[in-house]
Design a protein around this motif. Structure first.
Motif, mmCIF file in Angstrom:
data_model
loop_
_atom_site.group_PDB
_atom_site.id
_atom_site.type_symbol
_atom_site.label_atom_id
_atom_site.label_comp_id
_atom_site.label_asym_id
_atom_site.label_seq_id
_atom_site.Cartn_x
_atom_site.Cartn_y
_atom_site.Cartn_z
ATOM 1 N N ASP A 80 0.821 -1.238 0.088
ATOM 2 C CA ASP A 80 -0.088 -0.104 -0.089
ATOM 3 C C ASP A 80 0.694 1.342 -0.068
ATOM 4 O O ASP A 80 0.500 2.109 -0.577
ATOM 5 N N THR A 81 2.157 1.209 0.802
ATOM 6 C CA THR A 81 3.080 2.483 0.859
ATOM 7 C C THR A 81 4.247 2.274 0.412
ATOM 8 O O THR A 81 5.043 3.196 0.477
ATOM 9 N N SER A 82 4.745 1.271 -0.300
ATOM 10 C CA SER A 82 6.113 0.983 -0.729
ATOM 11 C C SER A 82 6.030 0.246 -1.990
ATOM 12 O O SER A 82 5.413 -0.522 -2.240
ATOM 13 N N VAL A 83 7.349 0.184 -2.585
ATOM 14 C CA VAL A 83 7.758 -0.403 -3.651
ATOM 15 C C VAL A 83 9.138 -0.510 -3.867
ATOM 16 O O VAL A 83 10.055 0.481 -3.496
ATOM 17 N N ARG A 84 9.701 -1.792 -4.232
ATOM 18 C CA ARG A 84 11.127 -1.945 -4.480
ATOM 19 C C ARG A 84 11.504 -1.900 -5.794
ATOM 20 O O ARG A 84 11.112 -2.427 -6.769
ATOM 21 N N LEU A 85 12.565 -0.951 -6.064
ATOM 22 C CA LEU A 85 13.069 -0.859 -7.486
ATOM 23 C C LEU A 85 14.383 -1.649 -7.631
ATOM 24 O O LEU A 85 15.343 -1.344 -6.857
ATOM 25 N N THR A 86 14.489 -2.154 -8.848
ATOM 26 C CA THR A 86 15.813 -2.783 -9.136
ATOM 27 C C THR A 86 16.053 -2.526 -10.583
ATOM 28 O O THR A 86 15.193 -2.549 -11.493
ATOM 29 N N TRP A 87 17.194 -2.169 -11.252
ATOM 30 C CA TRP A 87 17.698 -1.910 -12.513
ATOM 31 C C TRP A 87 19.012 -2.275 -12.666
ATOM 32 O O TRP A 87 19.931 -2.645 -11.915
ATOM 33 N N SER A 88 19.150 -2.448 -14.057
ATOM 34 C CA SER A 88 20.580 -2.780 -14.576
ATOM 35 C C SER A 88 21.566 -1.786 -14.418
ATOM 36 O O SER A 88 21.335 -0.402 -14.819
#
Length: 609
Positions: free
Chosen positions: A156-164
């Protein structure tokens, strides 16, 4: 298109990290320094207002200025003031007017624009120099763009981002994480968890690398994220099937069916897409059909989606404005403009003679600045390429593929491009008349019209369900059923996920029938509210209740009338079949045939998901 807005009181200003000192002279000359700063001054859901401010921070006068930036696909300028704004693809250029190009030291000037989309400017340049504050270092290349971030662990309040990782000739120092174009964090690794978000809200994330000399490279692609929970418009979640309905332009007249009915019926929260039907095809071009219904019909406060009455002088009214309001209330919904249909398919033959010109005309009418923010794509309903419908077409088997190829080339990847097609699964039938397999590569999906197989145009019968899911003993024509049509399209190489199963929100019927089971004789078409031989589900469910089922659909015998139509129960069975086939979802014709509480739309939604 929105009116130009100057007032910014009550709106949050979004400053992007694009300001910086820019050298405007050769190294041997005294440097002229300037900054370019962007602010989003208003956002009304379907569009926004942006403002650039150019300031001379140096000691010599600037005689002209040019600001350049990139918008992600889907974001564009629709109108501008105090600068001449042009574009080449997603790259935008703003040049000063004749009266505001000169800036004395310490002076500044602003220009503004209205836009559509949710993206933010990137790769800003002012008079050819970088606007991000880094500047260029001789002999040191800036870093590359990182990979488009992926999203996981969404709450509801967060997201984990990952990138190359990005690459650089001297090494990467860190990464700026941007949300909606605004830097929210700088990290040394290739992951970041954003917290403190709002439940049930859409966000957009990009990433930008910074090298050891503090030079920034281009931003990554954007990742859209919707937090879980909350909100009045949960909408379909990622991975859910398509649930698309046709909204008819003429329905606002005798049927008295309006965009607000999608809200009051509860259907708006269940669907994913709307096809607005129909635009016309004349002289080889896409054209608006009924301007009064589409753009001019005035709605009172109680009739409108927003609850606000139309005024006599507003630039857009009618269905298009109501759809704009619907999208603001239910931002998950995408709207496509469908061109053609049974009545207007006669123009496609001429269009096929010059596909590029046809596609260009379609893009122009879909992107008309008065309603460009309403539409997310285009649907082509050609009945039927190289075959007979209302009239017979002889364009050849390649014409349909050529037309779809031109549409994709013109509209690009940012727009949805789809087609409603025949469901004739018979050997040598309409599906074999055109290259539907070859055209599929250019389309997001096919709306396979798996209905109207049988009806009272065969005056004496035999009675048969107009939308059979499968074949059955005694079916009047082999191949006239959904399963055979889908199987044929798959055999032609069309991916299952690009096929939507069609559902009719109406029945077809005969009169003079004595036999309850399919296969009986008749004397003509059963009476209907608007046309003999056809009636809405909302009427039939009470006037002629179901007698039995055959081939995955229902039929009803009442008095001397015999009808076939789908019910919530048969739709549930069809949706299970569609999921087992790996189809992309379902579509239906059309909203006004449903009950006032949207029970058929709900049945499709529940069955698919």
């Amino acid at each position: 298109m929105r009116f130009r807005h100057r007032a910014v009181a009550g709106f949050a200003t979004l400053l992007l990290p694009l300001a910086g000192l820019v050298g405007l002279a050769s190294p041997a000359q005294a440097a002229t320094e300037a900054t370019a700063t962007y602010a989003k001054t208003q956002d009304w859901g379907t569009g926004f207002e942006g403002k650039w401010t150019v300031k001379n921070t140096g000691t010599t006068t600037i005689n002209s200025w040019t600001v350049e930036w990139d918008f992600p696909s889907g974001t564009s300028v629709t109108s501008a003031w105090d600068a001449d704004v042009t574009s080449s693809g997603t790259h935008w250029t703003a040049k000063n007017k004749s009266w505001n190009g000169t800036l004395a030291p310490g002076a500044s000037v602003s220009f503004g624009f209205n836009g559509t989309g949710s993206g933010a400017p990137a790769n800003c340049k002012l008079n050819g120099g970088s606007c991000d504050g880094g500047g260029s270092v001789p002999g040191d290349n800036p870093p590359s763009a990182p990979g488009t971030p992926s999203a996981s662990d969404i709450t509801d309040t967060s997201v984990r981002l990952t990138w190359s990782a990005a690459t650089d000739d001297n090494g990467i120092k860190n990464y700026d994480v941007l949300r909606g174009g605004t830097k929210i964090a700088t990290v040394t690794g290739t992951t970041y968890t954003d917290t403190g978000l709002t439940a049930g809200t859409d966000y957009s994330y990009t990433v930008q690398a910074r090298d050891t000399a503090d030079q920034t490279g281009p931003v990554s692609g954007a990742r859209a994220v919707r937090t879980t929970g909350g909100g009045t418009d949960p909408g379909p979640q990622p991975g859910e099937k398509i649930n698309l309905g046709y909204f008819t332009e003429w329905g606002v007249y005798g049927r008295n069916y309006h965009v607000k009915n999608l809200v009051t019926s509860g259907s708006a929260s269940k669907i994913t897409h709307i096809n607005y039907a129909f635009g016309n095809v004349k002289n080889g071009q896409c054209v608006l059909d009924d301007a009064y219904a589409a753009t001019d019909k005035a709605y009172t406060a109680d009739q409108s989606v927003s609850g606000v009455a139309d005024t006599w002088d507003q630039p857009l009214r009618g269905n298009f404005n109501q759809l704009r309001q619907l999208k603001a209330k239910y931002p998950h919904i995408k709207v496509l403009w469908s061109f053609g249909g049974w009545t207007y398919s006669g123009g496609f033959g001429q269009a096929a003679q010059n596909p590029a010109a046809f596609a260009k005309s379609c893009k122009a009418v879909v992107e008309d600045p008065r309603w460009a923010d309403v539409f997310d794509g285009i649907d082509i309903d050609w009945e039927y390429p190289n075959a007979c419908g209302l009239t017979c077409d002889t364009s050849g088997p390649a014409a349909f593929r050529n037309l779809t190829q031109a549409l994709r080339a013109e509209f690009g990847s940012n727009y949805l491009v789809t087609a409603a097609i025949t469901a004739d699964g018979s050997s040598g039938g309409k599906l074999d008349a055109a290259d539907y397999g070859g055209a599929a590569q250019y389309l997001d999906w096919y709306n396979v019209m798996t209905y109207d197989y049988f009806g009272a145009w065969a005056t004496t019968g035999p009675t048969a369900p107009h939308s059979p899911l499968t074949s059955y003993p005694g079916i009047p024509t082999a191949g006239f059923n959904s399963a055979d049509a889908i199987a044929k399209l798959k055999a032609k190489g069309v991916p299952s996920a690009k096929l939507l199963l069609g559902i009719g929100f109406y029945g077809r019927g005969w009169t003079g029938v004595t036999q309850s089971a399919p296969g009986g004789t008749a004397t003509g078409a059963a009476p209907g509210t608007y046309e003999a031989g056809i009636e809405d589900y909302k009427v039939l469910k009470n006037s002629c209740p179901v007698t039995g089922t055959v081939a995955g659909t229902a039929y009803a015998h009442c008095g001397s009338n015999w009808w076939s139509y789908d019910t919530p129960s048969t739709i549930a069975g069809k949706m299970t079949w569609a999921k087992n086939q790996g189809l992309g979802g379902a579509f239906f014709w059309e909203f006004s045939g449903d009950t006032s509480n949207g029970e058929l739309v709900n049945a499709i939604s529940n069955g698919l998901n």
